[in-house]
Enzyme design. Sequence first.
Site, PDB file in Angstrom:
ATOM      1  N   CYS A 292      70.060 -31.357 -43.942  1.00 11.68           N
ATOM      2  CA  CYS A 292      70.652 -32.221 -44.974  1.00 11.68           C
ATOM      3  C   CYS A 292      72.124 -32.436 -44.626  1.00 11.68           C
ATOM      4  O   CYS A 292      72.571 -32.088 -43.548  1.00 11.68           O
ATOM      5  CB  CYS A 292      70.484 -31.586 -46.342  1.00 11.68           C
TER       6      CYS A 292
ATOM      7  N   ARG B 176      70.163 -26.506 -41.422  1.00 11.45           N
ATOM      8  CA  ARG B 176      69.297 -25.749 -42.332  1.00 11.45           C
ATOM      9  C   ARG B 176      68.040 -25.233 -41.611  1.00 11.45           C
ATOM     10  O   ARG B 176      66.916 -25.584 -41.946  1.00 11.45           O
ATOM     11  CB  ARG B 176      68.901 -26.603 -43.545  1.00 11.45           C
TER      12      ARG B 176
ATOM     13  N   ASP C  36      64.217 -20.451 -39.206  1.00 11.20           N
ATOM     14  CA  ASP C  36      63.725 -19.398 -38.300  1.00 11.20           C
ATOM     15  C   ASP C  36      63.601 -18.040 -39.001  1.00 11.20           C
ATOM     16  O   ASP C  36      62.642 -17.296 -38.778  1.00 11.20           O
ATOM     17  CB  ASP C  36      64.640 -19.278 -37.083  1.00 11.20           C
TER      18      ASP C  36
ATOM     19  N   ASP D 129      78.907 -22.909 -52.296  1.00  3.71           N
ATOM     20  CA  ASP D 129      78.588 -24.024 -53.204  1.00  3.71           C
ATOM     21  C   ASP D 129      79.770 -24.418 -54.083  1.00  3.71           C
ATOM     22  O   ASP D 129      79.692 -25.418 -54.783  1.00  3.71           O
ATOM     23  CB  ASP D 129      77.389 -23.671 -54.099  1.00  3.71           C
TER      24      ASP D 129
ATOM     25  N   ARG E  61      71.171 -34.421 -58.470  1.00  2.00           N
ATOM     26  CA  ARG E  61      70.219 -33.419 -57.959  1.00  2.00           C
ATOM     27  C   ARG E  61      70.483 -32.071 -58.628  1.00  2.00           C
ATOM     28  O   ARG E  61      69.582 -31.280 -58.826  1.00  2.00           O
ATOM     29  CB  ARG E  61      70.397 -33.243 -56.442  1.00  2.00           C
TER      30      ARG E  61
HETATM   31  C1  EPZ Z   1      70.519 -21.562 -50.906  1.00  3.18           C
HETATM   32  O1  EPZ Z   1      70.178 -22.353 -49.791  1.00  3.18           O
HETATM   33  C2  EPZ Z   1      71.003 -22.537 -51.963  1.00  3.18           C
HETATM   34  N1  EPZ Z   1      69.922 -23.453 -52.313  1.00  3.18           N
HETATM   35  C3  EPZ Z   1      72.199 -23.324 -51.421  1.00  3.18           C
HETATM   36  O2  EPZ Z   1      72.659 -24.160 -52.475  1.00  3.18           O
HETATM   37  C4  EPZ Z   1      73.307 -22.336 -51.063  1.00  3.18           C
HETATM   38  O3  EPZ Z   1      74.391 -23.036 -50.512  1.00  3.18           O
HETATM   39  C5  EPZ Z   1      72.774 -21.320 -50.048  1.00  3.18           C
HETATM   40  O4  EPZ Z   1      71.591 -20.665 -50.582  1.00  3.18           O
HETATM   41  C6  EPZ Z   1      73.799 -20.249 -49.709  1.00  3.18           C
HETATM   42  O5  EPZ Z   1      74.181 -19.587 -50.878  1.00  3.18           O
HETATM   43  C7  EPZ Z   1      68.945 -23.029 -53.151  1.00  3.18           C
HETATM   44  O6  EPZ Z   1      68.935 -21.884 -53.590  1.00  3.18           O
HETATM   45  C8  EPZ Z   1      67.890 -24.035 -53.512  1.00  3.18           C
HETATM   46  P1  EPZ Z   1      70.592 -19.722 -46.838  1.00  3.18           P
HETATM   47  P2  EPZ Z   1      69.413 -21.676 -48.519  1.00  3.18           P
HETATM   48  O7  EPZ Z   1      69.230 -19.600 -46.265  1.00  3.18           O
HETATM   49  O8  EPZ Z   1      68.461 -20.647 -48.999  1.00  3.18           O
HETATM   50  C9  EPZ Z   1      71.354 -20.038 -42.204  1.00  3.18           C
HETATM   51  C10 EPZ Z   1      73.429 -26.148 -53.453  1.00  3.18           C
HETATM   52  O9  EPZ Z   1      74.467 -26.797 -53.261  1.00  3.18           O
HETATM   53  N2  EPZ Z   1      69.896 -19.893 -42.068  1.00  3.18           N
HETATM   54  O10 EPZ Z   1      71.164 -18.561 -47.594  1.00  3.18           O
HETATM   55  O11 EPZ Z   1      68.896 -22.773 -47.666  1.00  3.18           O
HETATM   56  C11 EPZ Z   1      71.735 -21.376 -42.821  1.00  3.18           C
HETATM   57  O12 EPZ Z   1      71.804 -22.375 -41.830  1.00  3.18           O
HETATM   58  C12 EPZ Z   1      72.663 -25.590 -52.269  1.00  3.18           C
HETATM   59  O13 EPZ Z   1      72.947 -25.871 -54.584  1.00  3.18           O
HETATM   60  C13 EPZ Z   1      69.361 -19.732 -40.791  1.00  3.18           C
HETATM   61  O14 EPZ Z   1      70.076 -19.740 -39.781  1.00  3.18           O
HETATM   62  O15 EPZ Z   1      70.642 -20.999 -47.790  1.00  3.18           O
HETATM   63  C14 EPZ Z   1      73.071 -21.085 -43.423  1.00  3.18           C
HETATM   64  O16 EPZ Z   1      74.049 -21.163 -42.407  1.00  3.18           O
HETATM   65  C15 EPZ Z   1      73.254 -26.012 -50.940  1.00  3.18           C
HETATM   66  N3  EPZ Z   1      68.011 -19.593 -40.659  1.00  3.18           N
HETATM   67  C16 EPZ Z   1      72.960 -19.616 -43.876  1.00  3.18           C
HETATM   68  O17 EPZ Z   1      71.834 -19.090 -43.170  1.00  3.18           O
HETATM   69  C17 EPZ Z   1      67.178 -19.576 -41.747  1.00  3.18           C
HETATM   70  O18 EPZ Z   1      65.946 -19.407 -41.577  1.00  3.18           O
HETATM   71  C18 EPZ Z   1      72.717 -19.435 -45.359  1.00  3.18           C
HETATM   72  O19 EPZ Z   1      71.592 -20.193 -45.680  1.00  3.18           O
HETATM   73  C19 EPZ Z   1      67.748 -19.728 -43.032  1.00  3.18           C
HETATM   74  C20 EPZ Z   1      69.112 -19.887 -43.173  1.00  3.18           C
END
Ligand code: EPZ
Length: 417
Positions: free
Chosen positions: A116, A121, A124, A305, A397
Amino acid sequence: MSKYIINGGKRLVGQVEVPSAKNAVLPILAGCILTDEQVVIHKCPKLRDVDNMLKILQGLGCIIEREGTDVIINSSNVSHGIVSHDLAQELRSSIFLLGSILARIGKADMAYPGGCEIGLRPIDIHLEGLKALNIEVIEDGGHIYCDASNIKASDLILDLPSVGATENLMMAAVFAKGKTIIRNVAREPEIADLQDFLNSMGAKIRGAGSGVIVIEGVKSLHGVEYTPMPDRIAAGSYIISTVMCGGDVEFNNIIPEHLRSLVSKLSKTACNISVKNGIMKVRSNGRHPRLPKIDTMYYPGFPTDLQSQITALATICDGTSIITENIFETRFKQISEFRKMGAKVEVKGRTAIIEGVSRLSGAEVTAEDLRGGASLVSMGLFADRTTIVSDIYHIERGYEGMDVIYTSLGASIVRQD
Ligand code: EPZ
């Protein structure tokens, strides 16, 4: 496309009833299919992301009713685990349906959720975790096929504390016979809310909020009525706007603990934040002294966020502010629109350097993502003259009735279809 028309310069005065948290409601809705009995979610916010999640659940066979702010979900007919490409693209966080579908159905076929505006995102960590539970995962042609027939309770560790992966794996393991231990998990409050929701249905999960979550497999889950936690990010967004515009706002339905990192940063500026009988009062005299350095970090660190929103505040703070985004790789995209309003911001890699200005001027700007869009509105509320924020579907959203809330606080903001 809908837009907000804002005439800036008004102080914000009044009360905000903080809505339920989008990022708690979404995994909880995914968890509703873990029982074939009825689940009622009270105070469910009317958001595009929630509507998309409900559409996906209906696609799986759920019967959904909305009664006022209640959402009633009946998953007795859930018969397959296929999530279509366009819905998985529309709602990236549909990925944590994988866990609940596998626990309920045993098989899943999900299109790869897209990246996005804020980053690639990747998923893995989700997939490695499922494999560690002895779930077969095949990635083919942009689809993920999973088979959990031989799921095995395991002791696994995440490469990084991913919020979605933690939620996905909690739900995947809920019926796995024996004890599953997941280490290096996310500690965000939304994880504890999911744990409370699942345990209220009869699950046996403990440790949310710490670095280790333990799930003891149970045979089945029963229906429940549940009210999700308040939205700490929506609350933080309105608190920052109050500091920017000056004002006196009371926040009800708020958990101060969830906002400790923001409050500690703001209390060093010109606002006074106090908590009494569960109500948070934010008083700001409209002055904006220098902001301390901000580094976004996993909870309980400063939330990514709220990064766009605190960057918006920094544009009008005295001196130079330094804000580093450590979680997502492209979460400064909104800065180009900030500049149209007179903000002086340089981005070097993951760090924004902001030279504070005393005035911002209204302009025609475009929301690029959910939190960036909310930040443009905050800047418009402060700026001279009129600001028009377009593409507000991004904002809708995650923020229900943002114009209604700001209008109730005395701002001049109109939503135009
Ligand atoms: C959740 O997303 C939230 N969304 C996000 O809120 C929030 O920014 C994020 O957690 C961090 O707090 C929901 O809960 C629906 P992560 P998520 O997996 O679960 C990397 C908003 O604005 N990563 O904790 O997708 C990733 O790229 C949204 O409300 C991997 O590398 O976040 C990022 O750098 C935006 N591999 C970091 O981890 C994976 O398999 C944190 O991502 C998964 C994540």
